[in-house]
Motif scaffolding. Structure first.
Motif, mmCIF file in Angstrom:
data_model
loop_
_atom_site.group_PDB
_atom_site.id
_atom_site.type_symbol
_atom_site.label_atom_id
_atom_site.label_comp_id
_atom_site.label_asym_id
_atom_site.label_seq_id
_atom_site.Cartn_x
_atom_site.Cartn_y
_atom_site.Cartn_z
ATOM 1 N N ILE A 29 163.722 13.172 95.877
ATOM 2 C CA ILE A 29 164.805 13.785 97.478
ATOM 3 C C ILE A 29 164.228 14.359 98.313
ATOM 4 O O ILE A 29 162.334 13.618 98.477
ATOM 5 C CB ILE A 29 164.216 15.167 96.409
ATOM 6 C CG1 ILE A 29 164.234 15.805 94.958
ATOM 7 C CG2 ILE A 29 164.215 16.692 97.175
ATOM 8 C CD1 ILE A 29 163.568 16.289 93.961
ATOM 9 N N ILE A 30 164.923 14.793 99.833
ATOM 10 C CA ILE A 30 164.242 15.012 100.414
ATOM 11 C C ILE A 30 165.403 15.631 101.103
ATOM 12 O O ILE A 30 165.768 16.425 100.585
ATOM 13 C CB ILE A 30 164.813 13.244 101.186
ATOM 14 C CG1 ILE A 30 164.534 12.535 100.948
ATOM 15 C CG2 ILE A 30 164.489 13.594 103.443
ATOM 16 C CD1 ILE A 30 165.255 10.873 101.965
ATOM 17 N N ARG A 31 164.347 17.019 101.395
ATOM 18 C CA ARG A 31 163.950 18.298 101.887
ATOM 19 C C ARG A 31 163.524 18.817 102.921
ATOM 20 O O ARG A 31 162.915 18.282 103.708
ATOM 21 C CB ARG A 31 163.701 19.076 100.725
ATOM 22 C CG ARG A 31 162.168 18.810 100.559
ATOM 23 C CD ARG A 31 161.315 19.974 99.919
ATOM 24 N NE ARG A 31 160.669 20.281 99.482
ATOM 25 C CZ ARG A 31 158.984 20.352 100.530
ATOM 26 N NH1 ARG A 31 159.988 20.812 101.851
ATOM 27 N NH2 ARG A 31 158.012 20.364 100.549
ATOM 28 N N PRO A 32 163.838 19.930 103.979
ATOM 29 C CA PRO A 32 163.530 19.979 105.010
ATOM 30 C C PRO A 32 162.374 20.715 104.734
ATOM 31 O O PRO A 32 162.204 20.969 103.482
ATOM 32 C CB PRO A 32 164.522 21.644 104.794
ATOM 33 C CG PRO A 32 165.800 20.710 104.802
ATOM 34 C CD PRO A 32 165.725 20.110 103.047
ATOM 35 N N ASP A 33 161.290 20.762 105.908
ATOM 36 C CA ASP A 33 160.181 20.624 105.431
ATOM 37 C C ASP A 33 160.042 21.392 106.826
ATOM 38 O O ASP A 33 159.969 21.461 107.878
ATOM 39 C CB ASP A 33 158.692 20.161 105.653
ATOM 40 C CG ASP A 33 157.277 20.334 105.496
ATOM 41 O OD1 ASP A 33 157.662 21.013 104.730
ATOM 42 O OD2 ASP A 33 157.257 19.761 105.803
ATOM 43 N N ALA A 38 165.785 30.977 102.532
ATOM 44 C CA ALA A 38 167.424 31.106 102.175
ATOM 45 C C ALA A 38 167.994 29.794 101.836
ATOM 46 O O ALA A 38 167.377 28.808 101.691
ATOM 47 C CB ALA A 38 168.256 31.528 103.370
ATOM 48 N N PRO A 39 168.717 30.335 100.983
ATOM 49 C CA PRO A 39 169.388 28.577 100.042
ATOM 50 C C PRO A 39 169.815 28.348 100.995
ATOM 51 O O PRO A 39 169.710 28.434 102.129
ATOM 52 C CB PRO A 39 170.378 29.768 98.861
ATOM 53 C CG PRO A 39 170.268 31.012 98.743
ATOM 54 C CD PRO A 39 169.779 31.444 100.201
ATOM 55 N N MET A 40 170.139 26.360 100.867
ATOM 56 C CA MET A 40 170.304 25.292 101.682
ATOM 57 C C MET A 40 172.215 24.646 100.866
ATOM 58 O O MET A 40 170.965 25.072 99.542
ATOM 59 C CB MET A 40 169.727 24.907 101.549
ATOM 60 C CG MET A 40 168.530 24.220 101.042
ATOM 61 S SD MET A 40 167.280 23.175 102.163
ATOM 62 C CE MET A 40 166.208 24.939 101.152
ATOM 63 N N PRO A 41 172.376 24.273 100.934
ATOM 64 C CA PRO A 41 173.321 23.231 100.286
ATOM 65 C C PRO A 41 172.684 22.309 99.827
ATOM 66 O O PRO A 41 171.792 22.169 100.724
ATOM 67 C CB PRO A 41 174.610 22.769 101.622
ATOM 68 C CG PRO A 41 174.002 23.088 103.091
ATOM 69 C CD PRO A 41 172.568 23.745 103.100
ATOM 70 N N ALA A 42 173.061 22.050 98.963
ATOM 71 C CA ALA A 42 172.356 20.944 98.679
ATOM 72 C C ALA A 42 173.776 19.623 98.116
ATOM 73 O O ALA A 42 175.161 19.437 98.298
ATOM 74 C CB ALA A 42 172.209 20.887 97.262
ATOM 75 N N ILE A 43 173.070 18.081 98.639
ATOM 76 C CA ILE A 43 173.562 16.888 98.397
ATOM 77 C C ILE A 43 173.707 15.694 97.208
ATOM 78 O O ILE A 43 172.142 16.140 97.456
ATOM 79 C CB ILE A 43 173.915 15.917 99.804
ATOM 80 C CG1 ILE A 43 174.887 17.039 100.872
ATOM 81 C CG2 ILE A 43 174.523 15.240 100.090
ATOM 82 C CD1 ILE A 43 174.367 16.507 102.431
ATOM 83 N N ALA A 62 167.298 11.191 104.930
ATOM 84 C CA ALA A 62 166.508 11.990 105.768
ATOM 85 C C ALA A 62 167.125 13.561 106.693
ATOM 86 O O ALA A 62 166.889 13.805 107.474
ATOM 87 C CB ALA A 62 165.915 11.275 106.675
ATOM 88 N N PHE A 63 168.041 12.180 107.465
ATOM 89 C CA PHE A 63 169.166 12.972 108.691
ATOM 90 C C PHE A 63 169.545 14.113 108.437
ATOM 91 O O PHE A 63 169.817 15.400 109.163
ATOM 92 C CB PHE A 63 170.134 11.379 109.404
ATOM 93 C CG PHE A 63 171.259 12.417 109.785
ATOM 94 C CD1 PHE A 63 170.873 12.819 111.470
ATOM 95 C CD2 PHE A 63 172.538 13.036 109.926
ATOM 96 C CE1 PHE A 63 171.886 13.202 111.853
ATOM 97 C CE2 PHE A 63 173.080 12.997 110.443
ATOM 98 C CZ PHE A 63 172.863 13.722 111.619
ATOM 99 N N LEU A 64 170.069 13.910 106.899
ATOM 100 C CA LEU A 64 170.670 14.862 106.174
ATOM 101 C C LEU A 64 169.401 15.823 106.212
ATOM 102 O O LEU A 64 169.936 17.525 106.040
ATOM 103 C CB LEU A 64 171.741 15.118 105.104
ATOM 104 C CG LEU A 64 173.232 14.522 105.561
ATOM 105 C CD1 LEU A 64 173.324 13.505 103.495
ATOM 106 C CD2 LEU A 64 173.952 14.880 106.194
ATOM 107 N N ALA A 65 168.859 15.949 105.582
ATOM 108 C CA ALA A 65 167.508 17.085 104.918
ATOM 109 C C ALA A 65 167.042 17.516 106.497
ATOM 110 O O ALA A 65 167.166 18.538 106.791
ATOM 111 C CB ALA A 65 166.159 16.088 104.103
ATOM 112 N N ALA A 66 166.992 16.782 107.629
ATOM 113 C CA ALA A 66 166.683 17.132 109.221
ATOM 114 C C ALA A 66 167.894 17.934 109.281
ATOM 115 O O ALA A 66 167.325 19.083 110.121
ATOM 116 C CB ALA A 66 166.427 16.049 109.822
ATOM 117 N N GLN A 67 169.036 18.275 108.953
ATOM 118 C CA GLN A 67 170.150 19.449 109.118
ATOM 119 C C GLN A 67 169.822 20.912 108.298
ATOM 120 O O GLN A 67 170.801 21.029 108.482
ATOM 121 C CB GLN A 67 171.069 18.344 109.414
ATOM 122 C CG GLN A 67 171.220 17.170 110.419
ATOM 123 C CD GLN A 67 171.041 17.642 111.708
ATOM 124 O OE1 GLN A 67 171.526 18.350 112.440
ATOM 125 N NE2 GLN A 67 170.331 16.616 112.629
ATOM 126 N N GLY A 68 169.542 20.674 107.127
ATOM 127 C CA GLY A 68 168.912 21.460 106.681
ATOM 128 C C GLY A 68 169.308 21.637 105.415
ATOM 129 O O GLY A 68 169.837 21.990 104.625
#
Length: 92
Positions: A29-33, A38-43, A62-68
């Motif tokens: 899992i890589i997620r925003p930190d 608020a809920p966030m979209p998942a990929i 990481a690029f996608l996680a950095a975008q939320g």
């Protein structure tokens, strides 16, 4: 249109999501930190390799996680370990 700078991310490695014949299948899992309130979209990322090669660590999201986005990369049994469609069953 301006783009905001990417945010920080956190990596959670080796999380078991399924057990097949005493072998755990893992996710990364890589997620925003920090995690937003608020809920966030998942990929969910399923790596390529003709069901034979690669693993969940090949493409780190990481690029996608950095975008939320909350990103999950999964492992599945390769076709060398189990006959198709076992890989689809693993991904469910």
């Amino acid at each position: 249109m301006t783009q905001s700078a990417p945010g920080a991310t956190a990596l959670v490695s080796d999380v078991a999501y399924h057990l097949v014949d005493d072998t755990p299948l893992m996710v990364e899992i890589i997620r925003p930190d920090p995690v937003p309130a608020a809920p966030m979209p998942a990929i969910i990322y399923i790596h390529g390799g003709a069901w034979m090669y690669g693993d969940r660590t090949v493409n780190r999201n990481a690029f996608l996680a950095a975008q939320g986005f909350f990103t999950i990369s999964i492992d599945y049994r390769s076709s060398l370990q189990a006959i198709f469609p076992a890989q689809l069953d693993d991904a469910k």
